[in-house]
Structure formats: structure tokens, C-alpha cells
Write an enzyme that holds these catalytic residues in place. Structure first.
Site, mmCIF file in Angstrom:
data_model
loop_
_atom_site.group_PDB
_atom_site.id
_atom_site.type_symbol
_atom_site.label_atom_id
_atom_site.label_comp_id
_atom_site.label_asym_id
_atom_site.label_seq_id
_atom_site.Cartn_x
_atom_site.Cartn_y
_atom_site.Cartn_z
ATOM 1 N N HIS A 154 79.143 16.130 -48.583
ATOM 2 C CA HIS A 154 80.299 15.818 -48.535
ATOM 3 C C HIS A 154 81.091 17.115 -49.267
ATOM 4 C CE1 HIS A 154 80.826 14.261 -52.650
ATOM 5 N NE2 HIS A 154 79.663 13.664 -52.693
ATOM 6 N N ASP A 159 84.667 16.675 -50.254
ATOM 7 C CA ASP A 159 85.633 16.262 -51.260
ATOM 8 C C ASP A 159 84.798 15.976 -52.618
ATOM 9 O OD1 ASP A 159 83.754 14.156 -50.227
ATOM 10 O OD2 ASP A 159 85.214 12.621 -51.195
ATOM 11 N N GLU A 188 83.819 11.190 -48.615
ATOM 12 C CA GLU A 188 82.715 10.317 -49.171
ATOM 13 C C GLU A 188 83.173 9.384 -50.263
ATOM 14 O OE1 GLU A 188 79.170 9.466 -51.334
ATOM 15 O OE2 GLU A 188 80.521 10.521 -52.077
HETATM 16 ZN ZN ZN Z 1 78.364 12.983 -54.120
#
Ligand code: ZN
Length: 355
Positions: free
Chosen positions: A49, A51, A115
């Protein structure tokens, strides 16, 4: 904040290596990246992910947004959770040299959005039915231990609408707090039944949990309570289904509201994450155990794994760094964790993409 800069940066690194980059646009200027090398029905997805959780810069000893190399560690927001996985995967790919173009099955780098909050990126992928490969590895920080299961999570509110009135005469109203007393009793009984029916020795907490974590109701001792609201979370074990649990909750709680003349509204508070389990016998689990020398285990945190598994891929969670570093000020990854992770990911690619 948009994650687009990270997606574009990753694409600019992967395209020169021969990957074709598909950017899946999401609302709020967010995006997923699906970078694919080669074709075929098998292959491997390496997923991360893009973010991070928000941070409090005043609690950091440095600028969280600048990577700092010090004490044999890389410090920075996301160094461990989990921007650090992408350069590890890229280094593994670059090390393959000529072998990279000769892989018999596709290698896919997947970079997702959001996420840490809504998992909107993973949800959009599941809806679009891509990417597809035989295997998927999510590089969350597990110290390169293969994680093959975690609990799911759902959160809900129970709102009870009573009728306020002067407390001297109970007939003047319907007390929402008294209904909540019954609701809480029923919820705890439900929890007890779930814990009797479902146990899993692969988890530190071997039963599903249900935690009442918030309550608010009423305003005065001398007024019949007109409104009461409570929030709880429920963490089901693999094999339990969140929709079915909510149906059972409604069947048990709503009749209490009818009986007490205090209508009850049940609302889900987050996008649910289903529990996740990849069988110990699955080929990917066995490959990862053999490559790393680490037995597979469970995690106490939820991931995007159930979404990727739902696409038909054998899925595990395995990446460098410690989850203890995640979501902390002065987050870092140890230098010593990097090369072993590159070697393991490289071996994984060769194993999974040459079938
Ligand atoms: Zn993570």
C-alpha cells in the site's frame, strides 16, 4: 491527500524495466497501480500500500517526510509500513538481470491506495476482478515471517430511540437506557455463544472478540432517557462470515426494541474486512516457509489479503521490518533487514514465475 505522486514515481521506475503500467483511477484523486511484466495464467503479485497513517511531526526527532540514514537504520514515515517494501521489490527485480525477461509467468507489482483507512484501493481491485495471478504476497512488515491468517473486523452502532418524559412517572416515556441494558446483556450472551462455537489455536486470542467501546445516552437523572447509542467492534475468526454475523445480531437485538417500544437502528460503521486464512498446505505457504526458514503464523492486524485471495490467488502477508515500528513516531527499518528481504523476494520471483 492524493497518493498519485507515489503511484507515478513507481510507474516511472517500473516502465524502464519492461513493466506495462495500468493506473486504476479512484475517487478523490487516488489511484492503484498494476504493473505487469510478461503474461500467462500463473505468476506472482507483489503488493504494497502506498499510503501511511497520519503522523504527529512534533513527536518525531526529525522530519517524518525525509528519509534519514542513521544508526544503521532508515528513518521516515512509512519506512517500515510500508513504502520500504517497494524499493526491496525493485532491488530484487533489478538483481534478476537477464533472468527477468525470461520469466515464464507474469510478475505483477501492485500498489494500492487507502489501506490504512477505507481499503478503497483493494475494494476497487476486487470489484474490477484484477489483478490475476497464481500467487500474491503482500509486503507488510512481518520480519519476513509468512502470515497466512488474520481475523476480520467489523464495527457497528446500536441506536435506541426512546421517549423522554418526567422521571416521576415512568408511564410518560420509554427509557432507552433500560433497553440498552437488555441489549448489552444480549450482546454479551451472543459473544459467549460465538466464543463457545468458534476457536482457532493458530491465534494468540483463540476466540472471536466483541468489544463494547463507546456508549452515550440520556442527559439528566430526572428525565426518562430518550436516546442511547453504543458502538462495538467484532473480530471474527476465519470461517466466520461478517454478513451472517450482522444478520444474527439484527435477529437478536431488533425484537428487544419492539418489545420495549424503543426502536433500534443498527448501522455498520466501517467497510468490513473479512477474516483471512490461506491453508497451511497451499503451495505458496510452503514455498515461503522453505525460502525463509520461518514457519507460517497468524497476525493480530488486518490486511488487504482477503481482497486479493477473493480474486482467486493464493495469498500470504510477508515483508521486511517489524510491525512494532508501524504507526510510531521515529519509524525506521534496520539496514540488516533489507538484504535478506531482497534475497528472499528474488528467490520467490524465480520460484513462482518459472512454473
Ligand atoms: Zn501497512
Amino acid at each position: 491527500m492524493s497518493n498519485r505522486a507515489v503511484i507515478d514515481q513507481l510507474a516511472s521506475w517500473l516502465e524502464p524495466l519492461g513493466f506495462s503500467c495500468e493506473i486504476q483511477e479512484l475517487p478523490d484523486n487516488k489511484a492503484n497501480l498494476i504493473a505487469t511484466l510478461g503474461s500467462g495464467s500463473g505468476g506472482l503479485v507483489l503488493s504494497g500500500h502506498t499510503d501511511t497513517v497520519p503522523c504527529n511531526p512534533e513527536r518525531w526527532d526529525q522530519d517524518p517526510f525525509t528519509l534519514r540514514d542513521s544508526n544503521n537504520r532508515f528513518y521516515g514515515l512509512g519506512a517500515t509500513d510500508m513504502k520500504g517494501f517497494f524499493p526491496v521489490a525493485l532491488a530484487a527485480i533489478e538483481n534478476l538481470g537477464e533472468q527477468l525477461q525470461k520469466l515464464k509467468q507474469p510478475l505483477i507489482i501492485l500498489a494500492t491506495a487507502d489501506e490504512e483507512s477505507s481499503m478503497s484501493g483493494a475494494r476497487a481491485l476486487a470489484e474490477a476482478g484484477k489483478p490475476k495471478a497464481r500467487y500474491a504476497v503482500i509486503g507488510e512488515p512481518t520480519g519476513m515471517r509468512p502470515i497466512r491468517m488474520h481475523k476480520g473486523i467489523t464495527m457497528a452502532s446500536v441506536r435506541i430511540q426512546g421517549l423522554a418524559g418526567h422521571s416521576s412517572n415512568p408511564a410518560l416515556g420509554h427509557n432507552a437506557l433500560e433497553t440498552m441494558h437488555e441489549v448489552l446483556g444480549e450482546l454479551l450472551a451472543f459473544r459467549g455463544e460465538l466464543q463457545k462455537q468458534h476457536q482457532h489455536t493458530g491465534f494468540e486470542v483463540q476466540v472471536p472478540t466483541l468489544n463494547p467501546g463507546y456508549i452515550h445516552g440520556g442527559d439528566n437523572p430526572n428525565r426518562i432517557c430518550g436516546h442511547c447509542e453504543m458502538h462495538f467492534d467484532l473480530r471474527p475468526l476465519p470461517g466466520m462470515h461478517i454478513d451472517e454475523l450482522h444478520k444474527q445480531l439484527a435477529d437478536r437485538l431488533l425484537p428487544i426494541g419492539h418489545r420495549c417500544n424503543t426502536p433500534i437502528t443498527l448501522t455498520r460503521l466501517i467497510g468490513d474486512i473479512e477474516p483471512f486464512e490461506e491453508p497451511a498446505t497451499s503451495a505458496l505457504v510452503q514455498i515461503a516457509e522453505k525460502l525463509t526458514g520461518n514457519p507460517s503464523e497468524s497476525a493480530a492486524f488486518a490486511t488487504e489479503a482477503p481482497f486479493l485471495q477473493a480474486l482467486g490467488m493464493q495469498t500470504i502477508v510477508m515483508g521486511p521490518g517489524s510491525i512494532n515500528q508501524a504507526h510510531q513516531p521515529n519509524e525506521y527499518i534496520e539496514h540488516s533487514e533489507i538484504q535478506p528481504a531482497i534475497d528472499a523476494i528474488q528467490a520467490l520471483i524465480l520460484r513462482c514465475c518459472n512454473e
